[in-house]
Structure formats: C-alpha cells, structure tokens
Design an enzyme around this catalytic site. Structure first.
Site, PDB file in Angstrom:
ATOM      1  N   HIS B 123     -11.598  35.605 -15.605  1.00  0.00           N
ATOM      2  CA  HIS B 123     -10.755  36.730 -15.200  1.00  0.00           C
ATOM      3  C   HIS B 123     -10.210  37.388 -16.478  1.00  0.00           C
ATOM      4  O   HIS B 123     -10.045  36.723 -17.497  1.00  0.00           O
ATOM      5  CB  HIS B 123      -9.608  36.167 -14.353  1.00  0.00           C
ATOM      6  CG  HIS B 123      -8.696  37.182 -13.738  1.00  0.00           C
ATOM      7  ND1 HIS B 123      -7.722  37.839 -14.450  1.00  0.00           N
ATOM      8  CD2 HIS B 123      -8.591  37.629 -12.458  1.00  0.00           C
ATOM      9  CE1 HIS B 123      -7.057  38.653 -13.638  1.00  0.00           C
ATOM     10  NE2 HIS B 123      -7.571  38.549 -12.422  1.00  0.00           N
ATOM     11  N   ASP B 199      -7.827  27.766 -16.339  1.00  0.00           N
ATOM     12  CA  ASP B 199      -7.204  28.740 -15.450  1.00  0.00           C
ATOM     13  C   ASP B 199      -7.360  28.202 -14.029  1.00  0.00           C
ATOM     14  O   ASP B 199      -8.459  28.180 -13.476  1.00  0.00           O
ATOM     15  CB  ASP B 199      -7.893  30.098 -15.617  1.00  0.00           C
ATOM     16  CG  ASP B 199      -7.357  31.152 -14.645  1.00  0.00           C
ATOM     17  OD1 ASP B 199      -6.484  30.817 -13.806  1.00  0.00           O
ATOM     18  OD2 ASP B 199      -7.817  32.301 -14.717  1.00  0.00           O
ATOM     19  N   GLN B 202      -7.439  30.084  -9.003  1.00  0.00           N
ATOM     20  CA  GLN B 202      -8.214  30.019  -7.765  1.00  0.00           C
ATOM     21  C   GLN B 202      -8.413  28.577  -7.297  1.00  0.00           C
ATOM     22  O   GLN B 202      -8.862  28.343  -6.174  1.00  0.00           O
ATOM     23  CB  GLN B 202      -9.597  30.673  -7.967  1.00  0.00           C
ATOM     24  CG  GLN B 202      -9.541  32.146  -8.316  1.00  0.00           C
ATOM     25  CD  GLN B 202      -9.120  33.012  -7.136  1.00  0.00           C
ATOM     26  OE1 GLN B 202      -9.316  32.650  -5.965  1.00  0.00           O
ATOM     27  NE2 GLN B 202      -8.544  34.163  -7.425  1.00  0.00           N
ATOM     28  N   LYS B 225      -1.024  33.239  -4.783  1.00  0.00           N
ATOM     29  CA  LYS B 225      -2.321  32.918  -4.186  1.00  0.00           C
ATOM     30  C   LYS B 225      -2.274  31.601  -3.410  1.00  0.00           C
ATOM     31  O   LYS B 225      -3.263  31.168  -2.856  1.00  0.00           O
ATOM     32  CB  LYS B 225      -3.399  32.839  -5.276  1.00  0.00           C
ATOM     33  CG  LYS B 225      -3.673  34.179  -5.991  1.00  0.00           C
ATOM     34  CD  LYS B 225      -4.823  34.018  -6.972  1.00  0.00           C
ATOM     35  CE  LYS B 225      -4.859  35.108  -8.022  1.00  0.00           C
ATOM     36  NZ  LYS B 225      -5.235  36.426  -7.512  1.00  0.00           N
ATOM     37  N   CYS B 367     -11.321  42.139 -11.734  1.00  0.00           N
ATOM     38  CA  CYS B 367     -10.784  41.821 -13.054  1.00  0.00           C
ATOM     39  C   CYS B 367     -11.697  40.863 -13.806  1.00  0.00           C
ATOM     40  O   CYS B 367     -11.225  39.935 -14.484  1.00  0.00           O
ATOM     41  CB  CYS B 367      -9.372  41.249 -12.960  1.00  0.00           C
ATOM     42  SG  CYS B 367      -8.202  42.406 -12.255  1.00  0.00           S
TER      43      CYS B 367
END
Lengths: 176, 412
Positions: B123, B199, B202, B225, B367
């Site tokens: 991202h 990261d 998600q 999220k 993104c």
C-alpha cells in the site's frame, strides 16, 4: 437514486467503444497528462497549436467510459477551433458539470441569481446536491457533449468527465 | 461451529438502513469496516459519562478516562500478542504509524546507500514514507517482485537483503488478498542484519495475530478496518526498538522535563503520543476488540476462508472466462479481498452498475499504484469480506455483475 440511463447514454458508450482522434502526435505538438488520483484514470492530450488554433489533436490514456468518452467528444469539439473558442467551450462544459465560479466558467458567473436558484432547485430535485449555474440551460454548441449532462446526477463521476478538459487547458497554457 | 451472520448483522445499525427500498450489500470492508453498537455505545458512553482529558487530572472523571484508555491499550496488546502493553503506540491511522517509524527510526538510522526492502504489493502507506527517505537521506529502495499468481517471488531474497537495514512487508495484500510468509522473511531479514516491520492493516482484523510468533520488530495497523472508529491506528514495536528511537512529534504528554534549555522524553508509550490523544476512538477500538474476541478470531478467519472459497467457486462457475479474480486461488492461503476484472467493463463503471443494487465495492488503484503497474492494469474492482457477509451477499454481487451486460453488452 438517478437511473443509469441518465449516465450511460448510447452516444457516450459509442464514443467509449470507438474513441475518436485516438493516438499520438509528434512534436511540435505539445503533450500533457492528466490523472485522477482517486480512481487511476489517465488522459494524455496531444495538441498541435498553430496561430492560436488547435489544428490537430490526439488523445491517449485509459479509464472509465465517462472519462474516455468525454475525451473523445472533446477532441471532436475543439479540433480546428481557436483557443478563445476552446476556452469558452471548456467554460460552458465545466459549468454544465457544476463547477461554478472558476475563471473558465463564464456561463456560470454570468448566470443571474434567479437562474442559479432555479438550477439549485432543479439540482436538489434531481438529488444531485450541486449548485450548477447553467445545468438546465440548453446550449446548442455543446452538441454530443450534452449527453454528458447526466453525469452531474452522479457527483463522484464529475471528475471523470472534466479530466480531459483540464488536461487540454494545461496544453493550451503550455502553448501560449 | 460457524458464525451466525444474521445475529452479527443485527449488531450493526447500518444494516437496518435501506437505500431505495433495498438492503445494503456491503463488500468494502477492506477500505473500512462497519461499526457494531458496542463500539458506538462505548464512545458515546465516554463522552456522556467519563469525558475528561487523560494523563492529567487527579479528579475522578479523569481517572475513569485514564482507566478506559489503559484498558483499551491492554486489549490491543493482548490482541496482537505484544509482550508489553507499553509497546502499543496509538496513532491517527496506519499511515501515520508508518510515518512515525520512517521519520523517527528511519531518519536517525538510515543514511546514504542504506537499503530498505519492500515489495511490489505494498500500500502507498508502506511506500511513500520510504520514497521520502530516498530524497532526504539518500537510501536505496529495493522491491521484492511478485509472481503471476500474485505471491511474493522470494527466489532472489538473499540478494535483495544484502546490505539491508530494514525489510517492510505487508502481512496481507489489500488488493490480491495474498498472505505473505512474514516469519520466513523476518528470519531472513534478521540473518542479514536488518530489522523487520510488517503492515498488518488487512491482516490483524481478519486473522489471529501474534507479533512474537511472526518474528517482527514492528507492526502498523488501523482501527477502522477492524470494526473500530476512524482516527485511531497503532504502531507496535519491541521495547528495545522503541527505547532506541527518538521521539516523533514533540509537545505535551511526551515529555518528562522541559526547561528553557531543552527537554527529556517521557516513558513508553507516552514518548510517542504527543498532545491530547483520540480518547473516544481509543476506547472505541478497545470495544471493537472485545467484540471480535467475543466471536473469536479463529472463528472470524474460518468464516472468511469458507466465504472466500464460496465466492471464488461461485463467481468462477457462473462467469467462467468473463471474470478474472486476481491473487492466489487457494482460499486457505489468502484473505477475503477479491479484486476482479469483469469482461472489459471498466472497474469504475462496474462499481457504478453494482451501486444500483446497493452492492458496495471499491473501484480504483487501492493506493497500490506500483502493484497496478506490475499487473498491467490501472484499476480493479474489489469486493472485500468480513464477519457480517454471507453467501447471499456473494450471490447479490454476482447478480449485479450480470446486470452490467445490459449496459455494456456481451461483446464489449
């Protein structure tokens, strides 16, 4: 919710399927690129400008049906026109797309307060929530471009429709 | 025992809403999730009954607000398997967490020619802060490539890691759904003398997470999220790493002493939390974690694997070659982000058509522009799943996809 028939008119889909003036032009034609950072749409304008006239124009890039058909129609509408005419047409188109008050939107700035109120009422009735000055004003010089009028009912898509026009304005600025 | 989606849906007030007389089919949780009553109530309760600034007042209200924030921090720490609660730093979102790390650790530890390794499926939040360090500190940015099936190509990993100071890799792609072998990459990074960040934006909302088992030194993720509110994200780092990092933002709360001559920094986590924090949002994130814990993250993951399997099977059966779903085809090795191409219909047009049936999907570059360039597309339409989705949502998506034919035609 406005129906999709307001957005995807046959003439728009025709320009999308069979884009006019697609391709590239070599220098001395100038080349400008426009991006919609939201969705990734890209427009490339090749404009050959001689004596303040667009003598030839080609369009490149990729994107959705609205951005690409608007680019195709624009290329037809501005080819052979003087830069003053192009600026005026751009102003009218952007006014139709509900971007009032900008330098390039004489149609909007010249509208009377009553016209703006009427347009506001029409716009809110159409659930678009915009404050177009000239949204409901018929304009014969728009030609095929009038088909894009329905885009204002889908505010998220306005950026798609005006991308090629902003990119063309940049080309004109570069040339002059 | 599986998840009871209908009882879960009842916890989310947004699903009471209808648009044009039809229910909402929400398939954009990869962008942001919906919020259950438990989260809304917790935030409301703070403002109505416990509103006070934290880390300051000695009065009862302030102490209550402190306790609520402390409790939320503990919930976050436990949720990701953090060894110490003070390692959880609240930020505005995952992007700010990445920037915290790049500005604090990056600017003070990286210099001309130092190597940062990322991947082609990151991202922008895990790309642009490093691009900025290329400009400010002269670092070299290297990219782990992806295979045609949307997985990391680790065949040249040792070469890429040569001289690396940092490796930063997404645990799950927001476009492809790919789950990356973080442990393997972290071990290789450490062997090469680099530190490892992941990261988890998600991943954390959907998969049981344990930063120690993942072997990483730092992780970023965001609250909105994972059923929490917008405006709160997390930077997690090991105590050792955080102690060695200079502060990021300066101001109130992050200081121990301030004189005309200078300042000293506060203890963790306050060292990295300058100014009044987003108290209500932190409390909301804590409530979201309680809600997820109540369901059980194993159950959450199980539900999404099953639903992803159903989606892949039913969409491919129904549309055959007319649909391309990017990323790994094996549901157990991926998340529920389903980026697709349907015939030749542009993703932006596709999402517009789907909107007529209240089917909410994301169209665009997500993104992740470098990934789009590698894939040779400029955008995709992405449906992404969560606990409140069921097979009926997938069927609604499929029906709505078919309606695109009415406008864009078969041979388009």
């Amino acid at each position: 919710m406005p129906g999709l028939e307001d957005l995807y008119k046959e003439i728009i889909l025709d320009h999308y399927r069979n884009p006019r003036n697609r391709g590239e032009l070599p220098p001395p034609a100038c080349k400008t690129e426009g991006f919609n950072p939201l969705c990734g749409d890209e427009i490339v304008v090749y404009a050959h400008i001689v004596d303040d006239h667009i003598v030839d124009i080609k369009m490149g890039g990729q994107g959705c049906s609205i951005s690409q058909s608007s680019a195709s129609m624009m290329s037809q509408a501005v080819k052979g026109k003087s830069l003053d005419e192009v600026r005026k047409l751009t102003g009218e188109f952007k006014a139709m797309m509900s971007i009032p008050g900008k330098d390039d939107a004489p149609a909007a700035s010249e509208s009377s307060a009553a016209e703006i109120e009427a347009a506001k009422a029409a716009a809110s009735a159409g659930d678009a929530g915009n404050i177009a000055g000239a949204a409901e004003k018929p304009d014969l010089s728009m030609g095929d471009l009038s088909a894009l009028k329905g885009v204002v009912k889908f505010p998220v898509r306005i950026k798609c429709a005006v991308l090629s026009w902003n990119t063309l304005l940049e080309a004109i600025e570069q040339a002059s | 025992m599986g998840i009871d989606v209908s009882s879960i849906k009842a916890d989310f007030p947004i699903f009471d809403r209808q648009i044009n007389g039809k229910p909402i089919v929400y398939l954009d949780s990869g962008a942001t999730s919906q919020k259950p009553n438990a989260v809304l109530d917790a935030m409301d309760n703070y403002y109505r009954n416990h509103s006070a600034s934290v880390n300051r007042g000695a009065y009862t209200l302030a102490a209550e607000a402190n306790d609520l924030v402390d409790e939320a921090r503990q919930l976050v720490a436990d949720f990701i398997g953090a060894p110490n609660t003070h390692e959880v730093i609240f930020t505005k979102n995952a992007t700010e967490a990445a920037n915290l790390f790049a500005h604090s650790w990056g600017r003070s530890n990286l210099s001309q020619g130092d190597v940062v390794v990322i991947t082609e499926m990151e991202h922008h939040a895990n790309i642009v802060p490093w691009h900025m360090l290329v400009e400010s500190n002269g670092i070299e940015l290297r990219w782990i490539p992806i295979t045609d099936s949307g997985e990391l190509d680790l065949s040249e990993l040792d070469v890429l890691l040569d001289g690396a100071k940092l490796v930063s890799v997404t645990a799950m792609s927001n476009v492809l759904g790919t789950m990356n072998p973080i442990r393997r990459i972290a071990d290789a990074a450490h062997a090469a003398g680099a530190i490892m960040m992941t990261d988890g934006s998600q991943y954390v909302p959907h998969v049981p997470t344990n930063v120690t088992e993942m072997g990483v030194d730092a992780m970023i993720f965001t609250g909105h999220k994972m059923l929490g509110p917008t405006g709160v994200g997390v930077f997690w780092g090991t105590t050792e790493l955080l102690e060695a990092m200079p502060p990021f933002l300066g101001g109130g709360d992050m200081i121990m002493q301030v004189t005309k001559e200078g300042f000293t920094t506060n203890a963790l986590p306050h060292k990295f939390e300058a100014g009044t924090p987003m108290v209500a949002e932190i409390i909301g994130l804590g409530a979201a974690i309680k809600y997820l814990n109540n369901i059980g993250m194993e159950q959450v993951r199980e539900h999404e694997v099953a639903l992803t399997a159903y989606a892949l099977r039913s969409l491919n059966e129904r549309f055959g070659d007319d649909i391309t779903i990017h990323g790994p085809s094996e549901p157990a090795s991926r998340g529920g982000a389903l980026s697709m191409a349907y015939k030749e219909v542009h993703p932006h047009d596709l999402s517009q058509v789907l909107d007529q049936a209240n089917v909410c999907v994301r169209a665009g570059h997500h993104c992740a522009k470098p990934l789009m360039q590698v894939m040779g597309v400029n955008s995709t339409a992405r449906a992404s799943l969560y606990i409140y989705n069921d097979e009926a949502d997938i069927d609604a998506l499929a029906d709505a996809l078919e309606s695109a034919d009415d406008i864009f035609g078969m041979g388009f």
